[in-house]
Design a protein around this motif. Structure first.
Motif, short mmCIF file in Angstrom:
data_model
loop_
_atom_site.label_atom_id
_atom_site.label_comp_id
_atom_site.label_asym_id
_atom_site.label_seq_id
_atom_site.Cartn_x
_atom_site.Cartn_y
_atom_site.Cartn_z
N VAL A 66 -2.94 -5.10 -4.58
CA VAL A 66 -3.50 -6.36 -4.08
C VAL A 66 -3.69 -6.29 -2.57
O VAL A 66 -4.74 -6.68 -2.04
N LEU A 67 -2.69 -5.77 -1.86
CA LEU A 67 -2.78 -5.66 -0.39
C LEU A 67 -3.92 -4.75 0.04
O LEU A 67 -4.64 -5.04 1.00
N VAL A 68 -4.08 -3.64 -0.67
CA VAL A 68 -5.17 -2.71 -0.36
C VAL A 68 -6.52 -3.39 -0.59
O VAL A 68 -7.43 -3.30 0.24
N GLU A 69 -6.65 -4.08 -1.71
CA GLU A 69 -7.91 -4.76 -2.04
C GLU A 69 -8.23 -5.88 -1.05
O GLU A 69 -9.39 -6.17 -0.78
N LEU A 70 -7.20 -6.49 -0.48
CA LEU A 70 -7.41 -7.55 0.50
C LEU A 70 -7.72 -6.99 1.90
O LEU A 70 -8.07 -7.74 2.81
N GLY A 71 -7.57 -5.68 2.05
CA GLY A 71 -7.91 -5.05 3.31
C GLY A 71 -6.87 -5.20 4.40
O GLY A 71 -7.21 -5.24 5.60
N VAL A 72 -5.59 -5.27 4.02
CA VAL A 72 -4.52 -5.37 5.02
C VAL A 72 -4.53 -4.12 5.91
O VAL A 72 -4.68 -3.00 5.43
N LYS A 73 -4.38 -4.32 7.22
CA LYS A 73 -4.54 -3.23 8.19
C LYS A 73 -3.53 -2.10 8.02
O LYS A 73 -3.88 -0.91 8.09
N LYS A 74 -2.27 -2.44 7.82
CA LYS A 74 -1.22 -1.40 7.69
C LYS A 74 -0.26 -1.83 6.59
O LYS A 74 0.28 -2.93 6.61
N ILE A 75 -0.06 -0.92 5.62
CA ILE A 75 0.82 -1.20 4.49
C ILE A 75 1.87 -0.10 4.38
O ILE A 75 1.55 1.07 4.19
N THR A 76 3.12 -0.48 4.54
CA THR A 76 4.25 0.44 4.36
C THR A 76 5.00 0.03 3.10
O THR A 76 5.31 -1.15 2.93
N VAL A 77 5.28 1.01 2.23
CA VAL A 77 5.93 0.68 0.96
C VAL A 77 7.16 1.55 0.74
O VAL A 77 7.13 2.76 0.98
N LYS A 78 8.21 0.91 0.25
CA LYS A 78 9.44 1.63 -0.12
C LYS A 78 9.25 2.26 -1.49
O LYS A 78 8.88 1.58 -2.45
N ALA A 79 9.49 3.57 -1.59
CA ALA A 79 9.37 4.28 -2.87
C ALA A 79 10.75 4.47 -3.49
O ALA A 79 11.72 4.77 -2.80
N GLN A 80 10.81 4.32 -4.82
CA GLN A 80 12.07 4.53 -5.53
C GLN A 80 12.32 6.01 -5.83
O GLN A 80 13.45 6.46 -5.89
N ASN A 81 11.23 6.75 -6.03
CA ASN A 81 11.34 8.17 -6.37
C ASN A 81 10.01 8.86 -6.03
O ASN A 81 9.06 8.21 -5.58
N ASP A 82 9.96 10.17 -6.25
CA ASP A 82 8.75 10.93 -5.89
C ASP A 82 7.54 10.52 -6.72
O ASP A 82 6.41 10.51 -6.23
N TYR A 83 7.76 10.20 -8.00
CA TYR A 83 6.66 9.77 -8.87
C TYR A 83 6.06 8.47 -8.34
O TYR A 83 4.84 8.33 -8.25
N HIS A 84 6.92 7.53 -7.99
CA HIS A 84 6.49 6.26 -7.42
C HIS A 84 5.70 6.51 -6.13
O HIS A 84 4.65 5.91 -5.90
N ALA A 85 6.21 7.41 -5.30
CA ALA A 85 5.55 7.72 -4.02
C ALA A 85 4.14 8.28 -4.24
O ALA A 85 3.20 7.92 -3.51
N LYS A 86 3.98 9.15 -5.24
CA LYS A 86 2.65 9.73 -5.51
C LYS A 86 1.65 8.65 -5.89
O LYS A 86 0.50 8.67 -5.46
N ILE A 87 2.10 7.70 -6.72
CA ILE A 87 1.22 6.60 -7.12
C ILE A 87 0.83 5.77 -5.91
O ILE A 87 -0.34 5.41 -5.71
N LEU A 88 1.81 5.46 -5.07
CA LEU A 88 1.55 4.64 -3.88
C LEU A 88 0.55 5.33 -2.95
O LEU A 88 -0.33 4.68 -2.38
N ASP A 89 0.69 6.64 -2.80
CA ASP A 89 -0.27 7.40 -1.98
C ASP A 89 -1.68 7.29 -2.55
O ASP A 89 -2.66 7.09 -1.82
N LYS A 90 -1.78 7.44 -3.87
CA LYS A 90 -3.10 7.44 -4.53
C LYS A 90 -3.78 6.07 -4.46
O LYS A 90 -5.01 6.00 -4.38
N ILE A 91 -3.00 4.99 -4.48
CA ILE A 91 -3.63 3.67 -4.49
C ILE A 91 -3.89 3.13 -3.09
O ILE A 91 -4.47 2.05 -2.94
N GLY A 92 -3.48 3.89 -2.07
CA GLY A 92 -3.91 3.52 -0.72
C GLY A 92 -2.86 3.01 0.24
O GLY A 92 -3.19 2.49 1.31
#
Length: 221
Positions: free
Chosen positions: A87-113
């Motif tokens: 949602v944040l990516v689609e809304l065009g937020v300037k900077k998004i930092t996300v806490k990852a639970q594991n490496d799999y979660h991190a890969k998804i977060l990277d791919k979605i922006g």
């Protein structure tokens, strides 16, 4: 001009970020589904609201796209973390930092922006592991997947010798970027600087090189 931040998820990680940003005088919008958590931050954050961060309409109404930097610190609900990030990516937020639970979660977060993905539990585990190896290792910070920066006390093998005597760069592939002694920091140490027992070296390098440097020079026998 002060930056505006939003922290989504007010658990231990998100809550500590909120508190530190507040201490630095920043404008902080604190968001969580849990009313009790939100109430805890009413007097800390600039605004604290109960909201579902996966709901695009709700985030729009909160003016989230006008926030300079949004930190998604949602705890153990990976699905909510991912949906919120989308949602944040689609809304065009300037900077998004996300806490990852594991490496799999991190890969998804990277791919979605997500612009930045952090692993607080993993990173803290690494820092603690390094600190318990030797009393001479003061701190350890990961710079990337393969490079880190470490603060180490001058060990017995280093005291009374210069940086050039130890030949740290050539032998270990690491660079001494600064030397701390009490409150004084020498940010441009020369190869001829003699190390004393009060010195703390700030060293940067590849993880494998830092590990070798620690084993051979830092950890006292």
């Amino acid at each position: 001009m002060r930056k505006e931040f939003a922290v989504i998820g007010l658990g231990r990680f998100g809550g500590s970020i909120c508190q530190e940003l507040h201490k630095e005088g920043m404008e902080v919008l604190a968001i969580d589904r849990d009313e009790d958590r939100v109430n805890q931050f009413k007097h800390i954050a600039s605004h604290a609201v109960i909201a579902d961060s996966t709901d695009e309409t709700t985030l729009k109404e909160l003016g989230i796209k006008n926030i300079d930097h949004v930190i998604v610190a949602i705890g153990d609900n990976i699905q909510a973390s991912i949906l919120t990030t989308v949602v944040l990516v689609e809304l065009g937020v300037k900077k998004i930092t996300v806490k990852a639970q594991n490496d799999y979660h991190a890969k998804i977060l990277d791919k979605i922006g997500a612009h930045q993905v952090v692993h607080p539990e993993r990173d803290m585990g690494r820092r603690i592991a390094h600190s318990i190896i030797s009393n001479n290792i003061v701190d350890y910070l990961e710079l990337s997947d393969e490079h880190s920066i470490v603060e180490v006390k001058a060990g017995k093998k280093m005291i009374g010798k210069s940086i050039i005597d130890l030949d740290i760069r050539a032998k270990y592939g690491c660079t001494v970027v600064a030397i701390k002694q009490g409150s004084h920091i020498n940010v441009s140490p020369t190869p001829n600087d003699i190390l004393t027992e009060r010195d703390i070296l700030i060293v940067v390098g590849a993880d494998k090189d830092i590990a070798r440097f620690e084993r051979q020079l830092v950890i006292d026998d």
